[in-house]
Design a protein around this motif. Structure first.
Motif, short mmCIF file in Angstrom:
data_model
loop_
_atom_site.label_atom_id
_atom_site.label_comp_id
_atom_site.label_asym_id
_atom_site.label_seq_id
_atom_site.Cartn_x
_atom_site.Cartn_y
_atom_site.Cartn_z
N LYS A 144 0.83 -1.20 0.00
CA LYS A 144 0.00 0.00 0.00
C LYS A 144 0.87 1.26 0.00
O LYS A 144 0.54 2.26 -0.63
CB LYS A 144 -0.92 -0.03 1.23
N GLU A 145 1.99 1.21 0.70
CA GLU A 145 2.89 2.36 0.73
C GLU A 145 3.53 2.57 -0.65
O GLU A 145 3.76 3.71 -1.06
CB GLU A 145 3.98 2.17 1.81
N ILE A 146 3.81 1.49 -1.35
CA ILE A 146 4.36 1.64 -2.71
C ILE A 146 3.28 2.25 -3.62
O ILE A 146 3.57 3.10 -4.46
CB ILE A 146 4.85 0.29 -3.30
N ARG A 149 9.14 14.45 -3.74
CA ARG A 149 9.79 14.16 -2.44
C ARG A 149 8.86 13.30 -1.58
O ARG A 149 9.30 12.39 -0.88
CB ARG A 149 10.13 15.47 -1.70
N HIS A 150 7.58 13.61 -1.67
CA HIS A 150 6.62 12.85 -0.87
C HIS A 150 6.53 11.39 -1.35
O HIS A 150 6.38 10.47 -0.54
CB HIS A 150 5.25 13.53 -0.92
N ALA A 151 6.62 11.22 -2.65
CA ALA A 151 6.61 9.85 -3.20
C ALA A 151 7.80 9.06 -2.62
O ALA A 151 7.67 7.88 -2.26
CB ALA A 151 6.69 9.89 -4.72
N GLU A 175 9.22 9.54 0.25
CA GLU A 175 8.91 9.21 1.65
C GLU A 175 8.07 7.95 1.74
O GLU A 175 8.25 7.12 2.63
CB GLU A 175 8.13 10.35 2.31
N GLU A 176 7.12 7.82 0.81
CA GLU A 176 6.26 6.64 0.83
C GLU A 176 7.07 5.37 0.53
O GLU A 176 6.81 4.32 1.11
CB GLU A 176 5.10 6.80 -0.16
N ARG A 177 8.05 5.51 -0.35
CA ARG A 177 8.91 4.34 -0.61
C ARG A 177 9.67 3.99 0.66
O ARG A 177 9.85 2.80 0.98
CB ARG A 177 9.91 4.64 -1.74
N ASN A 178 10.12 5.00 1.38
CA ASN A 178 10.81 4.74 2.65
C ASN A 178 9.89 4.00 3.62
O ASN A 178 10.32 3.08 4.33
CB ASN A 178 11.29 6.05 3.29
N HIS A 179 8.62 4.42 3.66
CA HIS A 179 7.67 3.74 4.56
C HIS A 179 7.54 2.26 4.18
O HIS A 179 7.49 1.39 5.05
CB HIS A 179 6.29 4.40 4.48
N SER A 180 7.49 2.03 2.89
CA SER A 180 7.36 0.66 2.41
C SER A 180 8.54 -0.19 2.89
O SER A 180 8.36 -1.33 3.35
CB SER A 180 7.30 0.71 0.88
N HIS A 209 -5.96 10.56 0.40
CA HIS A 209 -5.08 9.40 0.35
C HIS A 209 -4.39 9.17 1.69
O HIS A 209 -4.25 8.03 2.15
CB HIS A 209 -4.05 9.55 -0.77
N GLU A 210 -3.99 10.26 2.33
CA GLU A 210 -3.35 10.13 3.65
C GLU A 210 -4.34 9.59 4.69
O GLU A 210 -3.97 8.74 5.51
CB GLU A 210 -2.79 11.47 4.12
N VAL A 211 -5.58 10.08 4.64
CA VAL A 211 -6.57 9.62 5.62
C VAL A 211 -6.84 8.12 5.40
O VAL A 211 -6.94 7.34 6.36
CB VAL A 211 -7.87 10.45 5.52
N ASP A 212 -6.91 7.73 4.16
CA ASP A 212 -7.13 6.32 3.83
C ASP A 212 -5.97 5.47 4.37
O ASP A 212 -6.17 4.39 4.93
CB ASP A 212 -7.24 6.21 2.30
N ASN A 213 -4.77 5.99 4.25
CA ASN A 213 -3.62 5.25 4.75
C ASN A 213 -3.63 5.17 6.28
O ASN A 213 -3.30 4.14 6.87
CB ASN A 213 -2.32 5.89 4.26
N THR A 214 -4.04 6.26 6.91
CA THR A 214 -4.15 6.26 8.37
C THR A 214 -5.14 5.18 8.81
O THR A 214 -4.87 4.43 9.76
CB THR A 214 -4.65 7.64 8.88
N GLU A 226 3.65 9.47 12.36
CA GLU A 226 3.98 9.91 10.99
C GLU A 226 2.71 10.34 10.24
O GLU A 226 2.70 11.33 9.52
CB GLU A 226 4.68 8.77 10.24
N GLN A 227 1.61 9.59 10.45
CA GLN A 227 0.37 9.92 9.75
C GLN A 227 -0.20 11.25 10.23
O GLN A 227 -0.81 11.98 9.45
CB GLN A 227 -0.66 8.80 9.88
N VAL A 228 0.00 11.56 11.54
CA VAL A 228 -0.46 12.87 12.02
C VAL A 228 0.29 13.96 11.24
O VAL A 228 -0.31 14.93 10.74
CB VAL A 228 -0.22 13.04 13.54
N GLU A 229 1.60 13.77 11.10
CA GLU A 229 2.41 14.75 10.35
C GLU A 229 1.95 14.85 8.90
O GLU A 229 1.84 15.94 8.34
CB GLU A 229 3.88 14.32 10.33
N GLU A 230 1.71 13.72 8.29
CA GLU A 230 1.38 13.73 6.87
C GLU A 230 0.00 14.32 6.62
O GLU A 230 -0.20 15.03 5.63
CB GLU A 230 1.48 12.31 6.30
N GLU A 231 -0.93 14.06 7.53
CA GLU A 231 -2.26 14.68 7.37
C GLU A 231 -2.14 16.19 7.56
O GLU A 231 -2.81 16.97 6.88
CB GLU A 231 -3.26 14.08 8.36
FE1 FEO Z 1 3.16 6.34 4.17
FE2 FEO Z 1 1.65 8.99 3.56
O1 FEO Z 1 1.73 7.39 4.43
#
Ligand code: FEO
Length: 183
Positions: free
Chosen positions: A20-22, A49-51, A53-58, A97-102, A130-135
């Protein structure tokens, strides 16, 4: 000897989240390409840059499953949504998308509590923060565009917004770090 320290279903849930993060990275990459094509190179850089970050999360999910003796599985990644029709649709899409991920992360947190898998619960707390920050970052995008005039913003204010986002910080300050001197 079986050294796996995750239940089968937890291994699957964490592996699904890795994928999902990818997918999130794909979504932001596609939004960034759309923005760059429209001439908003600063906004595009922010989204690229945000993309990343998502790869890093993955990778964090991948590494955690491996460390706990499991084996995550890379799945086919669904195509990103259609291009947005406007900047406001783009920023709304980022927020949604961020809320869905949260929501997805919270459901694994729930599962870790049900299983009393406290190691996974602890690992996931990083993502809760992290999701609080991203939202917050996504809300800031929506607010900044609103101040610039929304979809009726002038070219001049959009130029300024684009420049501002090119160098905007990628981390939003957390409420826990606020003080009276520096709210
Ligand atoms: Fe990896 Fe934006 O959540």
């Amino acid at each position: 000897m079986n050294t796996k320290r995750l239940s089968e279903s937890m291994e699957k849930a964490l592996s699904d989240q890795m994928n999902k993060e990818i997918h999130a990275a794909h979504v932001f990459l596609s939004y960034g390409i759309w923005a760059d094509d429209r001439g908003y190179q600063g906004i595009a850089k922010f989204l690229f840059r945000h993309a990343q970050e998502e790869r890093n999360h993955s990778i964090k999910f991948m590494e955690y499953v491996l460390n706990r003796g499991g084996k995550p599985k890379v799945e086919a990644i669904p195509a990103p949504p259609e291009d947005p029709e406007s900047l406001s649709a783009c920023f709304d899409g980022v927020f949604r998308h961020e809320v869905d991920n949260t929501t997805a992360i919270y459901s694994i947190v729930d599962k870790s509590m049900e299983e009393k898998d406290w190691a996974t619960w602890n690992f996931l707390q990083w993502f809760v923060k992290e999701q609080v920050e991203e939202e917050t970052l996504a809300q800031d995008l929506i607010d900044k565009l609103k101040i610039a005039g929304g979809d009726r913003a002038t070219d001049e204010s959009l130029f300024t917004l684009d420049k501002a986002l090119e160098q905007a910080p990628d981390e939003a300050p957390l409420a826990q770090d606020a003080t009276a001197d520096n709210p």
